[in-house]
Write a protein that holds these residues in place. Structure first.
Motif, short mmCIF file in Angstrom:
data_model
loop_
_atom_site.label_atom_id
_atom_site.label_comp_id
_atom_site.label_asym_id
_atom_site.label_seq_id
_atom_site.Cartn_x
_atom_site.Cartn_y
_atom_site.Cartn_z
N ASP A 60 0.83 -1.21 0.00
CA ASP A 60 0.00 0.00 0.00
C ASP A 60 0.86 1.26 0.00
O ASP A 60 0.70 2.16 0.81
N ASN A 61 1.81 1.33 -0.93
CA ASN A 61 2.69 2.50 -1.00
C ASN A 61 2.71 3.13 -2.39
O ASN A 61 3.60 3.92 -2.70
N PHE A 62 1.75 2.78 -3.25
CA PHE A 62 1.72 3.34 -4.60
C PHE A 62 0.61 4.38 -4.69
O PHE A 62 -0.32 4.43 -3.88
N ASP A 63 0.70 5.22 -5.70
CA ASP A 63 -0.26 6.30 -5.94
C ASP A 63 -1.46 5.71 -6.69
O ASP A 63 -1.33 5.31 -7.86
N ARG A 64 -2.58 5.70 -6.03
CA ARG A 64 -3.77 5.10 -6.66
C ARG A 64 -4.24 5.90 -7.87
O ARG A 64 -4.80 5.34 -8.80
N GLN A 65 -4.01 7.20 -7.85
CA GLN A 65 -4.43 8.01 -8.99
C GLN A 65 -3.60 7.70 -10.23
O GLN A 65 -4.13 7.67 -11.35
N ASP A 66 -2.31 7.44 -10.04
CA ASP A 66 -1.49 7.02 -11.19
C ASP A 66 -1.97 5.68 -11.73
O ASP A 66 -2.02 5.46 -12.96
N PHE A 67 -2.32 4.78 -10.81
CA PHE A 67 -2.84 3.48 -11.25
C PHE A 67 -4.16 3.64 -11.98
O PHE A 67 -4.41 2.99 -13.01
N ASN A 68 -5.06 4.51 -11.46
CA ASN A 68 -6.33 4.76 -12.13
C ASN A 68 -6.12 5.34 -13.53
O ASN A 68 -6.81 4.97 -14.48
N ARG A 69 -5.17 6.25 -13.64
CA ARG A 69 -4.92 6.87 -14.95
C ARG A 69 -4.38 5.84 -15.95
O ARG A 69 -4.70 5.88 -17.14
N MET A 70 -3.56 4.95 -15.45
CA MET A 70 -3.04 3.92 -16.35
C MET A 70 -4.17 3.02 -16.84
O MET A 70 -4.27 2.71 -18.04
N CYS A 71 -5.04 2.58 -15.92
CA CYS A 71 -6.19 1.75 -16.32
C CYS A 71 -7.11 2.52 -17.25
O CYS A 71 -7.67 1.95 -18.21
N TRP A 72 -7.29 3.81 -16.97
CA TRP A 72 -8.12 4.64 -17.84
C TRP A 72 -7.54 4.72 -19.25
O TRP A 72 -8.25 4.62 -20.25
N THR A 73 -6.23 4.86 -19.34
CA THR A 73 -5.57 4.94 -20.65
C THR A 73 -5.77 3.65 -21.43
O THR A 73 -5.96 3.66 -22.65
N LEU A 74 -5.76 2.49 -20.73
CA LEU A 74 -5.90 1.21 -21.40
C LEU A 74 -7.30 0.97 -21.95
O LEU A 74 -7.48 0.34 -22.99
N CYS A 75 -8.32 1.46 -21.24
CA CYS A 75 -9.69 1.10 -21.63
C CYS A 75 -10.50 2.22 -22.25
O CYS A 75 -11.51 1.96 -22.90
N ALA A 76 -10.11 3.49 -22.05
CA ALA A 76 -10.96 4.60 -22.50
C ALA A 76 -11.01 4.68 -24.02
O ALA A 76 -12.08 4.93 -24.60
N ARG A 77 -9.90 4.50 -24.68
CA ARG A 77 -9.88 4.66 -26.14
C ARG A 77 -10.83 3.67 -26.82
O ARG A 77 -11.47 3.99 -27.83
N LYS A 78 -10.95 2.47 -26.28
CA LYS A 78 -11.79 1.44 -26.88
C LYS A 78 -13.26 1.61 -26.54
O LYS A 78 -14.14 1.32 -27.37
N ASN A 79 -13.56 2.07 -25.33
CA ASN A 79 -14.95 2.04 -24.85
C ASN A 79 -15.65 3.39 -24.80
O ASN A 79 -16.87 3.44 -24.81
N LEU A 80 -14.89 4.50 -24.72
CA LEU A 80 -15.51 5.81 -24.54
C LEU A 80 -15.93 6.39 -25.88
O LEU A 80 -15.13 6.53 -26.80
N ASN A 81 -17.22 6.73 -25.97
CA ASN A 81 -17.77 7.39 -27.16
C ASN A 81 -17.88 8.88 -26.86
O ASN A 81 -18.73 9.32 -26.08
N ARG A 82 -17.01 9.66 -27.46
CA ARG A 82 -16.94 11.10 -27.16
C ARG A 82 -17.96 11.93 -27.94
O ARG A 82 -18.00 13.14 -27.77
N THR A 83 -18.76 11.29 -28.75
CA THR A 83 -19.77 12.04 -29.52
C THR A 83 -20.82 12.62 -28.59
O THR A 83 -21.32 11.92 -27.70
N HIS A 84 -21.16 13.89 -28.77
CA HIS A 84 -22.20 14.60 -28.02
C HIS A 84 -21.84 14.79 -26.54
O HIS A 84 -22.70 15.18 -25.74
N LEU A 85 -20.60 14.55 -26.13
CA LEU A 85 -20.20 14.78 -24.73
C LEU A 85 -19.89 16.25 -24.51
O LEU A 85 -19.21 16.89 -25.33
N LEU A 86 -20.39 16.79 -23.40
CA LEU A 86 -20.16 18.20 -23.05
C LEU A 86 -19.03 18.36 -22.05
O LEU A 86 -18.82 19.47 -21.54
N ILE A 87 -18.33 17.28 -21.75
CA ILE A 87 -17.28 17.31 -20.73
C ILE A 87 -15.96 16.90 -21.37
O ILE A 87 -15.92 16.27 -22.43
N SER A 88 -14.87 17.28 -20.71
CA SER A 88 -13.53 16.95 -21.20
C SER A 88 -13.16 15.52 -20.82
O SER A 88 -13.85 14.86 -20.04
#
Length: 566
Positions: A60-88
């Protein structure tokens, strides 16, 4: 030269080890996959390696936010549909983290309706809006038709398309998402600008403060780009209000074991809010409790699990009750069939008995007619043999005695017939009571069938009524059994009366046979009625012609009445 799957495994493993701060062992990776160097990264072969060489070594000595960002990078490109999104993409990442926090702890991850409402309420409050219960109820109804939960990407689409933030600009929506992200993911109790007094130069500088469960950090601005310091909170710390000084009217200080920090809020309300928030952090640390929103999340999960268990138990009980009810219905149906068979048998037995009685009555009528003819013939013989009266005087006395005995036998036969009529009426009454009880059983059966078709809400009350009706049914069955016993006793009595009747008939035939073997029958003329009286070979007739007609008429009326009763 490495193949594409092997290179992907190496890059993914190296990045995971880097983020989780554990040493990467490429030799172990190559050794693990030396017999399987083909196929994508997602094959089953990678999971044992991930568990054994990476996840088992994580501390329990790692940065969870860095881990979340890495997981986000792996899955967002495939699953996130940015069409009609009003958020960044950054706001979408924050919603994804919030989804991981609020989702159920089972795969595949999904967020239930209760947690969706919790998140949207938090977001609406953070944007300064008012929660519209009716709008969410409509959405919940629409969601319940399709499914009961949302995936991470469906939640991002729901928030990103502005379904519950109509009339709110993008900046306000982004700030609201950030505030909820800070509270739920970063465990930020409170944040905002305040003035802090320096330790060396003693000057007042505006800082952006961020209060967490065990620290209070301050930055140059709210973008958190430049951190100026931390106030470490522990059980020895305290927070107190300070009187006005140096032109500052909303002062308070945080006293720690090594330093004290003087801080000035923008107004008295925010000063009180900050003091209460810091005191709550210190109280939670002293009690060893986690942050409130994590406790409330666990309580909601426990409550859902409890409700699910109760629902499953209720469904199990309902299935058991339904099975028991079906068994009862089968038993009632079998009982009804038995009752119908018993009724049919009883009706057949009654029909047979009536037929037997009719045949016996016809036979008795023919006997009476033959007796009448015989009586006439004997009267003629008595007229012819009257001159021989003195010679057969002794025999006449014997025949008189025999006549009296025959009369007694006829009286016994008459009483046996009366007993038979009484038994038949008793049997008819028992059959009528049995029919009434059978109708009551059928009525109870119909009530139970109607009770089954009632709504789920009334099933508890109907089960109580069903219990009462079952008791009434059992009581009716007991009464029916008692009536069956009484009918059996009446049938036995009837058989005894029939036996007596047969014995009386046999006795009558025996005496008639004895009389028929005598050579002649005469009787002394005795004083009697002056009216015409029939004379038979056995002596004077028991009744006159008018009495015989009355007896035949009475017998015919009883026969007609018995037929009407049947």
């Amino acid at each position: 030269m490495c193949s594409t799957p092997s290179l992907s495994r190496n890059v993914l493993s190296h990045n995971l080890c880097t983020v989780m701060r554990i040493p990467h062992d490429p030799v172990a990776l190559e050794e693990h996959f030396k017999h399987d160097d083909v196929g994508p990264v997602s094959t089953q072969g990678y999971m044992p390696y991930l568990n054994k060489f990476i996840l088992d070594k994580v501390q329990d000595n790692f940065d969870r936010q860095d881990f979340n960002r890495m997981c986000w990078t792996l899955c967002a490109r495939k699953n996130l549909n940015r069409t009609h999104l009003l958020i960044s993409d950054e706001d979408a990442f924050k919603i994804w983290c919030i989804f991981n926090f609020l989702s159920e702890e089972k795969y595949p991850l999904a967020i239930v309706t209760e947690e969706i409402e919790y998140f949207l309420r938090k977001l609406t409050e953070a944007m300064g809006g008012s929660w519209v219960e009716e709008r969410f109820e409509d959405y919940k109804l629409e969601l319940s038709i399709k499914q009961q939960s949302l995936s991470a990407w469906e939640l991002i689409t729901l928030v990103g398309t502005g379904t519950f933030s109509k009339g709110v600009d993008r900046q306000t929506l982004s700030m609201g998402i950030t505030e909820v992200f800070h509270e739920l993911i970063l465990d930020v109790f409170k944040q905002g600008y305040m003035m802090k007094k320096g330790h060396k130069r003693k000057n007042w500088t505006e800082r952006w403060f961020l209060l967490r469960p065990n620290s209070m950090s301050y930055y140059v601005s709210e973008d958190l780009a430049e951190k100026k310091g931390d106030i470490v909170l522990n059980a020895n710390c305290c927070v107190e209000s300070l009187p006005d000084k140096e032109g500052k009217k909303c002062l308070f200080y945080v006293k720690c074991s090594d330093k004290s920090y003087e801080i000035n809020a923008s107004d008295k309300k925010r000063k009180q809010e900050w003091i209460q928030a810091i005191q709550m952090c210190l109280s939670l640390m002293q009690l060893g409790r986690t942050v409130p929103h994590r406790e409330s999340l666990q309580k909601r999960r426990d409550l859902r699990q409890k409700q699910q268990g109760e629902q499953e138990e209720l469904e199990l009980r309902m299935r058991e009750l339904q099975t028991a009810n079906e068994n009862k219905q089968h038993q009632l149906e079998a009982l009804r069939k038995k009752l119908e068979e018993a009724a049919a048998n009883a009706a057949e037995e009654e029909r047979r008995l009536l037929q037997t009685q009719t045949e016996q009555q016809d036979r008795y009528r023919m006997d009476l007619e033959r007796e009448k003819m015989v009586r006439q013939e004997m009267e003629e013989q008595v007229a012819q043999k009257s001159s021989e009266l003195e010679q057969y005087l002794q025999r006449v006395h014997e025949l008189e005695d025999m006549y009296h005995r025959l009369k007694d036998a006829l009286e016994d036969e008459k009483r046996a017939r009366q007993d038979e009529e009484t038994v038949r009426r008793l049997q008819a009454r028992l059959l009528e009571e049995e029919a009434i009880k059978r109708a009551e059983l059928e009525q109870i059966h119909l009530h139970q069938q109607r009770a089954i078709s009632e709504t789920e809400v009334e099933k508890q009350e109907l089960r109580k009524e069903g219990t009462a009706k079952e008791n009434a049914l059992q009581a009716a069955m007991l009464q029916l059994e008692q009536l069956e016993k009484e009918r059996q006793v009446a049938l036995e009595q009837y058989q005894e009366v029939v036996q007596k009747l047969e014995d009386a008939a046999n006795n009558t035939r025996t005496w008639k046979h004895k009389v028929a073997h005598h050579e002649g029958l005469v009787r002394l003329v005795q004083p009697g009625s002056k009216g015409p009286q029939k004379i038979t070979n056995w002596g004077p007739a028991s009744f006159t012609e008018a009495e015989l007609s009355l007896r035949e008429k009475d017998w015919q009326e009883r026969k007609n009445q018995a037929a009407e009763n049947q």
